[in-house]
Write an enzyme that holds these catalytic residues in place. Sequence first.
Site, PDB file in Angstrom:
ATOM      1  N   HIS A   1      33.794  37.271  37.782  1.00  0.00           N
ATOM      2  CA  HIS A   1      35.267  38.026  38.229  1.00  0.00           C
ATOM      3  C   HIS A   1      35.945  38.555  37.124  1.00  0.00           C
ATOM      4  CE1 HIS A   1      36.035  35.992  42.417  1.00  0.00           C
ATOM      5  NE2 HIS A   1      34.539  36.001  42.226  1.00  0.00           N
ATOM      6  N   ASP A   2      35.981  38.026  36.108  1.00  0.00           N
ATOM      7  CA  ASP A   2      36.768  38.662  34.881  1.00  0.00           C
ATOM      8  C   ASP A   2      36.269  40.219  34.657  1.00  0.00           C
ATOM      9  OD1 ASP A   2      38.331  39.065  32.530  1.00  0.00           O
ATOM     10  OD2 ASP A   2      36.576  38.377  31.258  1.00  0.00           O
ATOM     11  N   VAL A  58      36.846  43.225  37.206  1.00  0.00           N
ATOM     12  CA  VAL A  58      38.223  43.991  37.663  1.00  0.00           C
ATOM     13  C   VAL A  58      38.530  44.954  36.448  1.00  0.00           C
ATOM     14  CG1 VAL A  58      40.599  43.740  37.779  1.00  0.00           C
ATOM     15  CG2 VAL A  58      38.920  42.044  38.768  1.00  0.00           C
ATOM     16  N   ASP A  87      37.432  41.331  29.545  1.00  0.00           N
ATOM     17  CA  ASP A  87      38.578  41.190  28.604  1.00  0.00           C
ATOM     18  C   ASP A  87      39.112  39.741  28.713  1.00  0.00           C
ATOM     19  OD1 ASP A  87      39.803  41.693  31.242  1.00  0.00           O
ATOM     20  OD2 ASP A  87      40.875  43.051  30.475  1.00  0.00           O
ATOM     21  N   PRO A 127      33.906  42.115  45.466  1.00  0.00           N
ATOM     22  CA  PRO A 127      33.669  41.934  46.738  1.00  0.00           C
ATOM     23  C   PRO A 127      33.929  41.111  47.754  1.00  0.00           C
ATOM     24  CG  PRO A 127      32.060  41.491  45.031  1.00  0.00           C
ATOM     25  CD  PRO A 127      33.158  41.948  44.244  1.00  0.00           C
ATOM     26  N   THR A 170      27.015  29.257  46.405  1.00  0.00           N
ATOM     27  CA  THR A 170      27.151  27.913  46.323  1.00  0.00           C
ATOM     28  C   THR A 170      27.829  27.566  44.904  1.00  0.00           C
ATOM     29  OG1 THR A 170      25.159  27.536  45.394  1.00  0.00           O
ATOM     30  CG2 THR A 170      25.635  27.177  47.916  1.00  0.00           C
TER      31      THR A 170
END
Length: 207
Positions: free
Chosen positions: A69-70, A73, A77, A164, A195
């Site tokens: 997730h970091d 985007v 960083d 997503p 999961t």
Amino acid sequence: MASKALFVFFLPLVLSPFFSGCAEAQGGLRVGYYNQKCPKAEAIINAEMRKIIKYAPSLGGPLLRLHFHDCFVRGCDASVLLNSANGRAAEKDGIPNQSLGGYGVIDVVKVKLEKACPGVVSCADILALVARDVVALSKGPYWQVPTGRRDGTVSIASEAFQLPRATDGISQLIQNFAGKGLSVQDLVVLSGKRTLDLSLSYSCTDY
């Protein structure tokens, strides 16, 4: 079980575009970046991850997801670790990130590194190295991680919507992943592993 094995097997390939993007944006990363400034950095991270995965193996999923997730985007960083401030909501408070976990593990690792070499190892590198180690400790492959990332100072909640979504159609997902340099194979691997457990809350100090 099969999906977990597939996920950890392909993870180095999936994350490689992020590493390349960070290298280009930050002037080049290299394996062994901390050899002089903090020679035990990777050993410290690995030792902590061994303890954590031994007693809480379910944290492997959240830590992998946190790193993904970091990176998705703003690149790798650590902007996902920053807290909301001055009335501006940060990435971690964006709706797609509200189910993220594993922040407390990064906290523990950061404390250990600060004792060994204050102000040296970036949170972005911690996330990347932790992700690598949880894969290896989950019987997946081990790979060299180029380090030398600088932590971001900008974190905007609305940008989390780049991630997503479960409601996205296949065409939208393919377009979204392609925009990050990821292939359809990467999409299948990452979308097939859902999961992922939840835990804790933390904001890493920015260096």
